[in-house]
Design a protein around this motif. Structure first.
Motif, PDB file in Angstrom:
ATOM      1  N   THR A  43      -7.545  -5.279 -15.729  1.00 52.20           N
ATOM      2  CA  THR A  43      -8.678  -4.512 -15.849  1.00 52.20           C
ATOM      3  C   THR A  43      -8.108  -2.937 -16.253  1.00 52.20           C
ATOM      4  N   GLY A  44      -6.874  -2.580 -15.610  1.00 53.44           N
ATOM      5  CA  GLY A  44      -6.185  -1.292 -16.056  1.00 53.44           C
ATOM      6  C   GLY A  44      -6.797  -0.394 -15.035  1.00 53.44           C
ATOM      7  N   GLN A  45      -7.317  -0.757 -14.018  1.00 47.07           N
ATOM      8  CA  GLN A  45      -7.826  -0.021 -12.861  1.00 47.07           C
ATOM      9  C   GLN A  45      -6.506   0.641 -12.102  1.00 47.07           C
ATOM     10  N   ALA A  46      -6.514   1.983 -11.901  1.00 51.05           N
ATOM     11  CA  ALA A  46      -5.342   2.547 -10.903  1.00 51.05           C
ATOM     12  C   ALA A  46      -6.032   2.825  -9.592  1.00 51.05           C
ATOM     13  N   PHE A  47      -5.395   2.290  -8.646  1.00 48.69           N
ATOM     14  CA  PHE A  47      -5.878   2.309  -7.339  1.00 48.69           C
ATOM     15  C   PHE A  47      -5.625   3.627  -6.584  1.00 48.69           C
ATOM     16  N   GLU A  48      -6.380   4.004  -5.713  1.00 46.57           N
ATOM     17  CA  GLU A  48      -5.979   5.269  -4.700  1.00 46.57           C
ATOM     18  C   GLU A  48      -5.054   5.097  -3.857  1.00 46.57           C
ATOM     19  N   CYS A  49      -3.994   4.886  -4.233  1.00 48.46           N
ATOM     20  CA  CYS A  49      -2.715   4.279  -3.105  1.00 48.46           C
ATOM     21  C   CYS A  49      -2.655   5.162  -1.896  1.00 48.46           C
ATOM     22  N   SER A  50      -2.875   6.459  -2.185  1.00 49.62           N
ATOM     23  CA  SER A  50      -2.637   7.408  -0.863  1.00 49.62           C
ATOM     24  C   SER A  50      -3.869   7.003   0.162  1.00 49.62           C
ATOM     25  N   ARG A  51      -5.046   6.901  -0.300  1.00 49.74           N
ATOM     26  CA  ARG A  51      -6.095   6.577   0.618  1.00 49.74           C
ATOM     27  C   ARG A  51      -5.975   5.214   1.114  1.00 49.74           C
ATOM     28  N   ILE A  52      -5.665   4.287   0.452  1.00 49.93           N
ATOM     29  CA  ILE A  52      -5.214   2.804   0.825  1.00 49.93           C
ATOM     30  C   ILE A  52      -4.072   2.726   1.888  1.00 49.93           C
ATOM     31  N   ALA A  53      -3.144   3.563   1.562  1.00 44.74           N
ATOM     32  CA  ALA A  53      -1.920   3.632   2.728  1.00 44.74           C
ATOM     33  C   ALA A  53      -2.550   4.235   3.919  1.00 44.74           C
ATOM     34  N   ASP A  54      -3.290   4.988   3.818  1.00 41.59           N
ATOM     35  CA  ASP A  54      -3.835   5.831   5.210  1.00 41.59           C
ATOM     36  C   ASP A  54      -4.624   4.795   5.744  1.00 41.59           C
ATOM     37  N   ALA A  55      -5.582   4.002   5.189  1.00 42.05           N
ATOM     38  CA  ALA A  55      -6.528   3.023   5.767  1.00 42.05           C
ATOM     39  C   ALA A  55      -5.559   2.069   6.378  1.00 42.05           C
ATOM     40  N   GLY A  56      -4.673   1.665   5.661  1.00 37.26           N
ATOM     41  CA  GLY A  56      -3.992   0.252   6.411  1.00 37.26           C
ATOM     42  C   GLY A  56      -3.052   0.909   7.395  1.00 37.26           C
ATOM     43  N   HIS A  57      -2.442   2.243   7.259  1.00 35.84           N
ATOM     44  CA  HIS A  57      -1.648   2.495   8.403  1.00 35.84           C
ATOM     45  C   HIS A  57      -2.397   2.827   9.822  1.00 35.84           C
ATOM     46  N   ALA A  58      -3.701   3.312   9.491  1.00 32.27           N
ATOM     47  CA  ALA A  58      -4.586   3.526  10.459  1.00 32.27           C
ATOM     48  C   ALA A  58      -5.002   2.420  11.434  1.00 32.27           C
ATOM     49  N   LYS A  59      -5.058   1.266  10.660  1.00 31.34           N
ATOM     50  CA  LYS A  59      -5.108  -0.122  11.423  1.00 31.34           C
ATOM     51  C   LYS A  59      -3.977  -0.858  11.659  1.00 31.34           C
ATOM     52  N   GLY A  60      -2.573  -0.263  11.602  1.00 30.99           N
ATOM     53  CA  GLY A  60      -1.423  -0.785  11.937  1.00 30.99           C
ATOM     54  C   GLY A  60      -1.040  -1.760  10.885  1.00 30.99           C
ATOM     55  N   CYS A  61      -1.319  -1.676   9.551  1.00 30.98           N
ATOM     56  CA  CYS A  61      -0.904  -2.636   8.532  1.00 30.98           C
ATOM     57  C   CYS A  61       0.369  -2.132   7.855  1.00 30.98           C
ATOM     58  N   VAL A  62       1.247  -2.962   7.286  1.00 30.63           N
ATOM     59  CA  VAL A  62       2.184  -2.562   6.472  1.00 30.63           C
ATOM     60  C   VAL A  62       1.219  -2.747   5.080  1.00 30.63           C
ATOM     61  N   VAL A  63       1.859  -1.419   3.967  1.00 27.85           N
ATOM     62  CA  VAL A  63       1.242  -1.145   2.954  1.00 27.85           C
ATOM     63  C   VAL A  63       2.214  -1.338   1.845  1.00 27.85           C
ATOM     64  N   GLY A  64       2.177  -2.329   0.948  1.00 33.30           N
ATOM     65  CA  GLY A  64       3.047  -2.062   0.024  1.00 33.30           C
ATOM     66  C   GLY A  64       2.298  -2.060  -1.566  1.00 33.30           C
ATOM     67  N   PHE A  65       3.170  -1.531  -2.526  1.00 32.05           N
ATOM     68  CA  PHE A  65       2.461  -1.798  -3.895  1.00 32.05           C
ATOM     69  C   PHE A  65       3.337  -2.391  -4.939  1.00 32.05           C
ATOM     70  N   ASP A  66       2.589  -3.204  -5.713  1.00 34.83           N
ATOM     71  CA  ASP A  66       3.456  -3.856  -7.207  1.00 34.83           C
ATOM     72  C   ASP A  66       3.067  -2.719  -8.162  1.00 34.83           C
ATOM     73  N   MET A  67       3.983  -1.926  -8.540  1.00 38.34           N
ATOM     74  CA  MET A  67       4.007  -0.735  -9.458  1.00 38.34           C
ATOM     75  C   MET A  67       4.391  -0.970 -10.943  1.00 38.34           C
ATOM     76  N   ALA A  68       4.288  -2.548 -11.246  1.00 33.49           N
ATOM     77  CA  ALA A  68       4.522  -2.992 -12.529  1.00 33.49           C
ATOM     78  C   ALA A  68       4.056  -2.426 -13.835  1.00 33.49           C
ATOM     79  N   HIS A  69       2.609  -1.793 -13.475  1.00 35.17           N
ATOM     80  CA  HIS A  69       1.856  -1.230 -14.625  1.00 35.17           C
ATOM     81  C   HIS A  69       1.566   0.076 -14.304  1.00 35.17           C
ATOM     82  N   ALA A  70       2.337   0.837 -13.150  1.00 35.09           N
ATOM     83  CA  ALA A  70       2.069   2.134 -12.684  1.00 35.09           C
ATOM     84  C   ALA A  70       3.321   2.925 -13.030  1.00 35.09           C
ATOM     85  N   ALA A  71       4.576   2.180 -13.022  1.00 36.42           N
ATOM     86  CA  ALA A  71       6.011   3.134 -13.171  1.00 36.42           C
ATOM     87  C   ALA A  71       6.084   3.420 -14.663  1.00 36.42           C
TER      88      ALA A  71
END
Ligand SMILES: Cc1ncc(COP(=O)(O)O)c(C=O)c1O
Length: 425
Positions: free
Chosen positions: A199-227
């Protein structure tokens, strides 16, 4: 370049091209040629970036040093091979918004994804699920499912795939956050693409990382289409890890060496479980060839093998260009270029296609994905026959990407004209 109200004329596109302060970078790349000797219109940097002209001499230098010094080139090459990957550390860190100790170039993308999951998908009885986007790139889906199975979990229950709302094509950040809020205590790993390949959608990584960390999850990203596409801030966003390839926006050639980010809070921890290889071993003592593994206290500690020098030589040629142009300036141009593409496509009232990529530039990179429900493949082929290279993704998506390093406003204008003609034909 000041933002301008766009005009759908060839003259306007030419004027924008002549005012573009990054226009000369185009000269640093090889474009496939048409039979008449002219350059093709290349809008496929989301798949394979063009070859920087300097790649040849950079690779040849290593071939010569191999010829002249053989094994001694590890120390005597003009860029000694032993620490060659270190040349790429700082430019890579600048590109993805990381500290130098948080990045390393190594392996290929899916391999790095697995290596990261070995360290960062650490399921327990209570917390073992992985959250991914529903239409993630197939290799990521296979990697994630095989990791679940490797740990004895059934993807049918342990994989949470989050999809856009019915009738929508993009994921809403609040929906991702709500899902993490609802299921976070059971989620071991949140793994999303920086930009979705389809789709070409760029995710809001900062918000997603914060949300994941707030619940104790590890948060990783595939930046193939972002780097090399977005202005990433991996350290600041607090991602736990990220991986990417270098053959798309990074122009390092097919299958070239990939990249990996490990946040410093993990990278400095040599005790973190991992699959080890000798190249990740402490450099001072590596050649004592001892039986115990002592990890380098940085992202380099995840290296397995001595890396391909020829591949890194190609990446070096490209990273020098990124460093010179600056990802901030490239991104600013990219927003204009893709905005212009969207504007020109908006002039088509045929109703034969729609744009599924988010309209908001903050939620997309360079790519626009066009949905063509009828004869789309034929449109893509017709464009290719006229020297306009984009690509087709089944069942109905034409991906079109003006890359700011080597595409111009005139390229975008020519594409829009030929696209309209192909649609009518
Ligand atoms: C988002 C994404 N993930 C993974 C891959 C697989 O990459 P590789 O073949 O380098 O492992 C790709 C390839 O295009 C991709 O686009």
């Amino acid at each position: 370049m000041a933002p301008a109200p766009f005009e759908a004329t060839k003259d306007f596109a030419a004027a924008m091209t002549s005012r573009d302060p990054l226009a000369s970078y185009r000269e640093r790349f090889h474009f496939p040629r048409l039979p008449d000797g002219s350059d093709c219109i290349y809008l496929c940097g989301h798949s394979l970036g063009l070859q920087p002209k300097k790649v040849r001499s950079y690779v040849e230098q290593e071939l010569q040093d191999w010829e002249n010094f053989a094994v001694e080139a590890h120390f005597r090459a003009r860029n000694p091979w032993m620490p060659y990957h270190e040349i790429l550390t700082e430019p890579t860190a600048r590109l993805v918004g990381a500290l130098p100790g948080e990045v390393v170039v190594m392996n290929s993308l899916t391999v790095n994804l697995h290596l990261m999951m070995v360290s960062f998908y650490r399921p327990t009885a209570a917390r073992n699920k992985i959250l991914v986007e529903a239409n993630a790139f197939p290799s990521d889906q296979y990697a994630v499912k095989s990791q679940l199975q490797y740990h004895g979990y059934d993807p049918a229950t342990a994989l949470i795939e989050i999809a856009p709302r019915p009738g929508e094509t993009s994921l809403r950040t609040e929906d991702i956050e709500q899902r993490i809020e609802a299921d976070g205590e059971k989620i071991a790993l949140v793994l999303l693409g920086g930009v979705n390949y389809f789709t070409g959608q760029a995710f809001e990584c900062s918000r997603i990382a914060d949300a994941g960390h707030a619940k104790g999850c590890v948060v990783g990203f595939d930046m193939a289409h972002a780097a090399g596409n977005l202005h990433l801030q991996l350290h600041h966003w607090n991602a736990d890890f990220a991986v990417w390839c270098s053959y798309k926006y990074l122009n390092a050639g097919p299958g070239s060496i990939a990249g990996c980010f490990v946040h410093e809070r993990h990278a400095r921890n040599p005790k973190l479980p991992r699959f080890a290889g000798w190249w990740g071993h402490d450099k001072q003592t590596r050649f004592r060839m001892g039986p115990e593994f002592h990890a380098i206290a940085s992202a380099e500690g995840w290296q397995l093998s001595n890396p391909s020098i020829l591949s890194m030589a190609a990446l070096r040629a490209s990273m020098e260009i990124f460093d010179e142009a600056g990802i901030g300036r490239l991104r600013a141009k990219s927003e204009m270029l893709t905005g212009y593409l969207e504007f020109l496509l908006g002039h088509d009232r045929s109703g034969r296609f729609s744009i599924i990529t988010p309209r908001d530039p903050a939620h997309r990179g360079a790519q626009l994905s066009l949905r063509l429900p009828q004869n789309g493949r034929a449109v893509c082929d017709a464009l290719a026959q006229q020297g306009v290279i984009c690509d087709w993704r089944e069942p109905d998506i034409l991906r079109v990407t003006p890359a700011p390093l080597y595409n111009s406003f005139s390229d975008v204008f020519t594409f829009a004209e030929k696209f309209r003609a192909a649609l009518q034909a």
